[in-house]
Design an enzyme around this catalytic site. Sequence first.
Site, short mmCIF file in Angstrom:
data_model
loop_
_atom_site.label_atom_id
_atom_site.label_comp_id
_atom_site.label_asym_id
_atom_site.label_seq_id
_atom_site.Cartn_x
_atom_site.Cartn_y
_atom_site.Cartn_z
CD GLN A 177 10.47 48.35 8.00
OE1 GLN A 177 9.33 48.87 7.98
NE2 GLN A 177 11.33 48.51 7.02
CG ASN A 228 16.55 55.11 10.59
OD1 ASN A 228 16.40 56.27 10.95
ND2 ASN A 228 15.64 54.48 9.86
CG ASN A 283 5.53 55.07 8.94
OD1 ASN A 283 4.96 56.11 9.22
ND2 ASN A 283 6.19 54.89 7.81
CD GLU A 294 11.46 51.87 4.84
OE1 GLU A 294 11.95 50.98 5.58
OE2 GLU A 294 10.34 52.39 5.05
CB THR A 328 13.22 57.33 10.24
OG1 THR A 328 13.23 56.23 9.32
CG2 THR A 328 12.98 56.82 11.66
N GLY A 329 12.19 58.52 7.41
CA GLY A 329 12.53 59.17 6.14
C GLY A 329 11.81 60.50 5.98
CB CYS A 370 10.13 55.89 4.98
SG CYS A 370 11.61 55.63 5.99
CG HIS A 404 16.80 58.60 6.70
ND1 HIS A 404 15.79 57.98 6.01
CD2 HIS A 404 16.70 58.19 7.99
CE1 HIS A 404 15.09 57.22 6.85
NE2 HIS A 404 15.61 57.33 8.05
CB CYS A 411 10.74 51.43 12.42
SG CYS A 411 9.38 51.29 11.23
N1 LIG Z 1 14.42 50.50 6.53
C1 LIG Z 1 14.79 51.30 7.71
C2 LIG Z 1 14.00 50.83 8.96
C3 LIG Z 1 12.52 51.15 8.87
C4 LIG Z 1 12.28 52.63 8.73
C5 LIG Z 1 10.88 53.05 8.25
N2 LIG Z 1 9.97 51.97 7.97
C6 LIG Z 1 10.26 54.10 9.17
O1 LIG Z 1 9.02 54.19 9.25
O2 LIG Z 1 11.04 54.88 9.77
C7 LIG Z 1 16.28 51.13 7.99
O3 LIG Z 1 16.84 50.09 7.58
O4 LIG Z 1 16.86 52.05 8.61
#
Ligand SMILES: N[C@H](CCC[C@H](N)C(=O)O)C(=O)O
Length: 282
Positions: free
Chosen positions: A46, A165, A77, A216, A227-228, A225, A167, A75
């Site tokens: 990102q 975002n 991280n 992702e 948020t993941g 990730c 999940h 995001c």
């Molecule tokens: N690919 C994710 C954004 C980055 C999330 C991830 N890198 C994190 O640390 O939360 C999306 O399209 O929602």
Amino acid sequence: MRLRFTKMHGAGNDFVVIDATQQPFRLSPEQMRRLGDRRFGVGCDQILVIEPATSADADFRYRIFNNTGDEVEHCGNGARCFVRFVVDAGLTAKRDIQVDTMNRRLRLTLQDDGRVTVNMGAPVFEPAALPFDPQGLTPRLENGFALWPLDELQGVELGLVSMGNPHAVQRVADVEAAPVLTQGPLIEGHARFPRRVNAGFMQILARDRIALRVYERDAGETLACGTGACAAVVAGIRAGWLDAAVEVQTRGGLLKIEWAGGDAPVLMTGPATKVFDGEITL
Ligand SMILES: N[C@H](CCC[C@H](N)C(=O)O)C(=O)O
């Protein structure tokens, strides 16, 4: 154009960080794709853009673009690396910082040990929040938490969580053997997710420990990730598999996630590392 940047990572999820507090951010999607390309550019999962705050009680605004040039909501991280960057760059003397993303206010604290704790806001479970089209599907309830089938993907049961975002998280017996690279893209781009989705694969190691891999949205499988990790722990707590504080083992490092349930915020603590400063002509 000449562009100064800082390369960083949060548990192996890597970023190009751009300080747009001094000069406006003006990269086209094509320039961002080149910047994010691991052969023709710098390479990252990102791109993080730091801008002056647009609301009175925030310290900064923080924008996130996947390496495809698509702007996204959050995001985790990246939020930790944002704090490390603004403190090291002398853009703030604070250690408790408030920042606005596209759709959330984050509160972040740089700890004495260098890790960063982020108040990620509360999870949202309504399918429409992702968005997800549940038409014609019947979820199985686990401890009252909906686990959704996904049409042709036999045996897949998805916990749906928005952290700002989207999940979709499933429990697997062995995260190393999970079909992340084959099934991940099928979930990420499935028609029932009109804005696509981040696909999580979670192995429960104990009630306070999981292993997690995430395919992702846009970026594919990343080493971590944030948020993941929040979404997986929240889904595991709602399903009755996990307690309120969980260590998340990702391929790139450890994250700690805490959630008290209900509309309480999710707290994420983890590392943020600067790799190098650089300049590139785009
Ligand atoms: N690919 C994710 C954004 C980055 C999330 C991830 N890198 C994190 O640390 O939360 C999306 O399209 O929602």
